[in-house]
Write an enzyme that holds these catalytic residues in place. Structure first.
Site, PDB file in Angstrom:
ATOM      1  N   GLU A  61      -5.637  16.133 -11.688  1.00  9.97           N
ATOM      2  CA  GLU A  61      -6.220  16.325 -13.013  1.00  9.97           C
ATOM      3  C   GLU A  61      -7.725  16.495 -12.978  1.00  9.97           C
ATOM      4  OE1 GLU A  61      -4.214  14.276 -16.228  1.00  9.97           O
ATOM      5  OE2 GLU A  61      -6.100  14.058 -17.288  1.00  9.97           O
ATOM      6  N   ASN A  95      -2.148  17.211 -21.682  1.00 16.17           N
ATOM      7  CA  ASN A  95      -2.471  16.118 -22.597  1.00 16.17           C
ATOM      8  C   ASN A  95      -2.647  16.579 -24.040  1.00 16.17           C
ATOM      9  OD1 ASN A  95      -2.523  14.240 -20.435  1.00 16.17           O
ATOM     10  ND2 ASN A  95      -4.585  14.926 -19.917  1.00 16.17           N
ATOM     11  N   LYS A 106       2.214  10.935 -11.942  1.00 17.11           N
ATOM     12  CA  LYS A 106       1.337  10.028 -12.689  1.00 17.11           C
ATOM     13  C   LYS A 106       2.087   8.726 -12.912  1.00 17.11           C
ATOM     14  CE  LYS A 106      -1.977  12.603 -15.457  1.00 17.11           C
ATOM     15  NZ  LYS A 106      -2.467  12.776 -16.849  1.00 17.11           N
ATOM     16  N   HIS A 158       6.158   7.341 -28.061  1.00 16.42           N
ATOM     17  CA  HIS A 158       5.127   8.193 -27.477  1.00 16.42           C
ATOM     18  C   HIS A 158       5.226   9.638 -27.997  1.00 16.42           C
ATOM     19  CE1 HIS A 158       2.363   9.865 -24.557  1.00 16.42           C
ATOM     20  NE2 HIS A 158       3.303  10.625 -24.042  1.00 16.42           N
ATOM     21  N   ARG A 166       0.808  -1.232   0.000  1.00 17.74           N
ATOM     22  CA  ARG A 166       0.000   0.000   0.000  1.00 17.74           C
ATOM     23  C   ARG A 166       0.840   1.280   0.000  1.00 17.74           C
ATOM     24  NH1 ARG A 166      -2.979  -2.834   4.011  1.00 17.74           N
ATOM     25  NH2 ARG A 166      -4.735  -3.959   3.097  1.00 17.74           N
ATOM     26  N   ARG A 206      -4.646  20.548 -15.231  1.00 18.19           N
ATOM     27  CA  ARG A 206      -3.606  19.569 -15.559  1.00 18.19           C
ATOM     28  C   ARG A 206      -3.871  18.874 -16.887  1.00 18.19           C
ATOM     29  NH1 ARG A 206      -0.279  15.387 -11.692  1.00 18.19           N
ATOM     30  NH2 ARG A 206       0.885  14.433 -13.383  1.00 18.19           N
ATOM     31  N   LYS A 248       5.725  22.164 -15.926  1.00 22.35           N
ATOM     32  CA  LYS A 248       4.989  20.997 -15.447  1.00 22.35           C
ATOM     33  C   LYS A 248       4.695  21.125 -13.950  1.00 22.35           C
ATOM     34  CE  LYS A 248       3.987  16.323 -15.555  1.00 22.35           C
ATOM     35  NZ  LYS A 248       4.031  15.072 -16.303  1.00 22.35           N
ATOM     36  N   GLU A 268       7.481  16.646 -26.289  1.00 17.57           N
ATOM     37  CA  GLU A 268       6.881  17.084 -25.023  1.00 17.57           C
ATOM     38  C   GLU A 268       7.434  18.449 -24.596  1.00 17.57           C
ATOM     39  OE1 GLU A 268       4.395  15.631 -23.468  1.00 17.57           O
ATOM     40  OE2 GLU A 268       4.434  13.483 -23.937  1.00 17.57           O
ATOM     41  N   HIS A 314      -2.489   8.644 -28.156  1.00 18.95           N
ATOM     42  CA  HIS A 314      -2.724   7.323 -27.576  1.00 18.95           C
ATOM     43  C   HIS A 314      -3.424   6.410 -28.577  1.00 18.95           C
ATOM     44  CE1 HIS A 314      -2.483   8.867 -23.141  1.00 18.95           C
ATOM     45  NE2 HIS A 314      -1.315   8.787 -23.730  1.00 18.95           N
TER      46      HIS A 314
END
Lengths: 362, 362
Positions: free
Chosen positions: B236, B244, B142, B264, B120, B240, B226, B184, B251
Site C-alpha cells: 500500500e 479503501n 492485510k 463494516h 515471528r 492499493r 483485488k 465491497e 472506519h
C-alpha cells in the site's frame, strides 16, 4: 567511525560504530520520511542520553516525541507494547513517522516490534546503548516480546533503516551488563570465527577495562559476523539458527528463574557451556576445547554453570522454545571452537545429562 | 471450482472458489509443512463447519487443534489475539504448524496477524465463510486487530499460503451480512472495473437471491480485481489505497458508533456515498454518476447515508486513520464510475460539508 552494511537488497542498511554518534543526527536525518520521530527509551537510559539525542534532532528541525518505558526484561510484554501504541496514537504519529529505539535489547526488541505492527509497519532506527544490543539485538531484524510461556514468542522479522552504535554510551554501562554483552561477543568466535576467538583470548581484559579501541574492534567483528549470517538466512530457515548457541538452554534459565533474574548474556554463557558439554558427550569435541571456551567465559566474569533448577523444569521450558521442530529438540552444538552446527542428534536423556553436569544442584 | 493466483513471486498463492471446498482437504494438505494444523474459528461458525473441516483433515492423517473465539468485531483486540497465542502454546503448536482461519473477516484478520507474530511467523491458510471475507479480507495479506483509537491500527502484511472460498458456506449467512459483503463487491466496480459495475447492475438481485452462479461470478471478479491491485502494490504505497474507497469515512462510522454496531460493509457503503458526494463537490463527477452508485447500493439494501454522529466527531476519528500523511487527509475519490483516485485535494471544510450532506442529523 566504522561503517558496515547488512546487505539485504531493498532492505539493506548501514551500521555505524564509533564515538560521539549520538550527536551525529546528520547520519540519521536522511533516513526520515517526514521530519518527525518518536524516540522510545527507558527510565534508566532517558536521563543519560535522551535529551542529547532529542536536542540534536530538534536543532535539525525534526519534531521529536518521546516514549518512556519502565526498565527491565520483565516489562517486555503486551502491556508495555500497548503503551507504545497508545503513545504513538495520542501524539498523532503516522505511518511515515520514524520510531527510534534508544536503549538496550529490551527497548530495541519492543520498539522494533511496535514499528513492525503499528499501522502494519513504520520505519525504525536502532540506537543501541548496551554492548549486548550493539553486538547482537540491534542487528538483523529480530523483534519480539515475551509470553509467560516463552521468551520472544511473539514477534516479527523487521529490519531497521539504520543502526547507530555510539561506543561512548558503554561508559555508563554497569560492569555486570558489560560482561553479559561479552557473552554474545564470545559466541561469534565460538560458532564461526576462530580468529576472532583468538583475538578475544588476547584482548578480553582490554574489553573489560573498556578500552575504546578494543570495544570498537569487538563490536565491529561481532556485527560483521552477524550481518553475514543474517544476509545468508534472514528468516532463520537454516544457518541463522547458529546464532542461538546456548540460547535454548539460556531461555530456560531466564524463564525458569523469572525474566530479569539472570541477565540474558549470563544465561547464554551458562547455556553455551551446556551445549559444549553435550557436544563433548556426543564425542564431537574434546575436553581441552570445552575448557578453552569455559576459560574465556570465566575470564569475562560470566557464569559457566546453570542455576538451581530441576532438570525436568529445563526440559519442560525448552520444549516450548521456537527451535522445536516436529517434536524434536534442535540445538546448536559444537564440532570445534569456531565451528557450530544445528542438530537434533542428542536424545532427551543426553540433554538432561548435560544440563545436570553443568548445573548447581539444590 | 475456479482458481485464481495472487502472483506475488515467492509469496504467490492460489485462491480456489467453488462449491463443497470444505470437504476438499486434498487442496489443503499439500501446503502443510508438518501434519498439524490449528483451526481458529468463532462460536457462530464452529457449530456449522468446524467438525466437517476437522474430520476431513483428520481422515487425511492431520493432527487438528481448534481454537474458538467469541464472535464479533468488538473482540478484534489484544485480549482475543493473546488467547490465540495461549492456545497455540498450550497445545504445543510449533513454527511449522499451519494456522487455519475458518470464518469471516474478523477471524481471518486476527488469525493472520497471530500467524504473522507467533514465533515471528508461521504458515496460514484462509477459509473465508462470509461474502465479505471471500471477496476482500481473505485476499491480499492485510492482517490486523483494532485499537481503541482506530480500526486495524495494529497489524502486519502477511500473505496466506492458500485461500479456499467455499460458496456453499454463504447459504447460512444472514441477509444483513450478505448485503454488507456486496458493498465491497460493488466497490471493485466503482473504483476500477466499469464492466463489472454494469454486470452488477444486471445481476444484483440474483446475488441477493443467492444464486450460486451469480455469487461465484461476483466473488471471482472481485478477487481478480483485488489480486491485480495487491500484486501491483503489496504494501500500500500507492494504487492499493484505492481499495479503501469509503473506508476512511466508514472506519469513523464504525469507531464512532462502537465497533459492531454497523457492519463494516454497511459503513463502507455510507462512506462510499460520502466520497462520491465529495467528488461531486470538487466537480470531478456529475450528479447522475453519484445517483448511479447510490442506486446500486440501495438495490443491494445498503445504507447510503451515515448515522447520527457529529461532523466534528467524524473529522476527529478520521485524523487517526492510517491514510493520514504528513497531516493531510488522503481520501479515495471518484473521477467517474470505474475510476477512483487517491487525493488530498479536498479541504477539511469540504470534507465536513460532504459528511453533513450524507448524514442523518440528530
Amino acid at each position: 567511525m566504522e561503517t558496515l552494511t547488512v546487505a539485504l537488497g531493498e532492505r539493506a542498511y548501514p551500521i555505524h560504530v564509533g564515538r560521539g554518534l549520538l550527536d551525529r543526527c546528520d547520519l540519521l536525518v536522511p533516513f526520515l520520511r517526514q521530519p518527525k520521530v518518536a524516540i522510545v527509551t527507558n527510565s534508566t537510559v532517558a536521563p543519560l542520553y535522551l535529551e542529547r539525542l532529542a536536542q540534536s534532532l530538534r536543532r535539525a528541525g525534526v519534531d521529536v516525541a518521546d516514549i518512556l518505558l519502565p526498565d527491565g526484561e520483565q516489562f517486555k510484554n503486551w502491556q508495555t507494547l500497548n503503551s507504545i501504541f497508545d503513545a504513538l496514537l495520542q501524539r498523532r504519529c503516522e505511518r511515515s513517522t520514524t520510531l527510534v529505539a534508544l536503549g538496550g535489547g529490551v527497548v530495541g526488541d519492543m520498539t522494533g516490534f511496535a514499528a513492525a505492527c503499528f499501522q502494519r509497519g513504520m520505519p525504525f532506527i536502532q540506537i543501541p546503548t548496551t554492548l549486548l544490543a550493539q553486538v547482537d539485538s540491534s542487528v538483523g531484524g529480530k523483534t519480539a516480546i515475551n509470553h509467560p510461556l516463552g521468551k520472544n514468542m511473539i514477534g516479527a522479522f523487521y529490519q531497521p533503516k539504520l543502526v547507530l552504535a555510539d561506543t561512548d554510551t558503554l561508559g555508563t554501562l554497569p560492569d555486570r551488563e558489560l560482561r553479559a554483552g561479552l557473552a554474545e561477543v564470545i559466541k561469534y568466535g565460538v560458532i564461526r570465527d576462530l580468529a576472532f576467538f583468538e583475538w578475544l583470548e588476547e584482548n578480553i581484559e582490554h574489553c573489560l577495562q573498556r578500552d575504546p579501541e578494543a570495544l570498537a574492534e569487538a563490536i565491529c567483528r561481532s556485527c560483521r559476523n552477524k550481518a553475514e549470517v543474517v544476509v545468508a538466512d534472514e528468516h532463520e530457515r537454516g544457518e541463522r539458527a547458529l546464532l542461538n548457541l546456548g540460547h535454548t538452554f539460556g531461555h530456560a534459565i531466564e524463564a525458569g528463574l523469572g525474566y530479569g533474574e539472570w541477565l540474558h548474556g549470563e544465561a547464554v554463557a551458562a547455556g553455551t557451556m551446556m551445549a559444549a558439554q553435550l557436544s563433548l558427550q556426543l564425542g564431537w569435541i574434546a575436553s581441552p576445547e570445552v575448557a578453552r571456551v569455559e576459560h574465556l567465559l570465566q575470564r569475562a566474569g560470566l557464569p559457566v554453570t546453570g542455576p538451581t533448577l530441576a532438570v525436568e523444569r529445563y526440559l519442560e521450558l525448552m520444549r516450548h522454545d521456537k527451535k522445536v521442530l516436529a517434536g524434536k529438540l534442535n540445538l546448536v552444538l559444537l564440532k570445534g571452537v569456531g565451528h557450530a552446527v544445528v542438530s537434533d542428534a542428542a536424545s532427551l536423556a543426553e540433554v538432561a545429562s548435560a544440563i545436570a553436569r553443568r548445573s548447581v544442584h539444590a
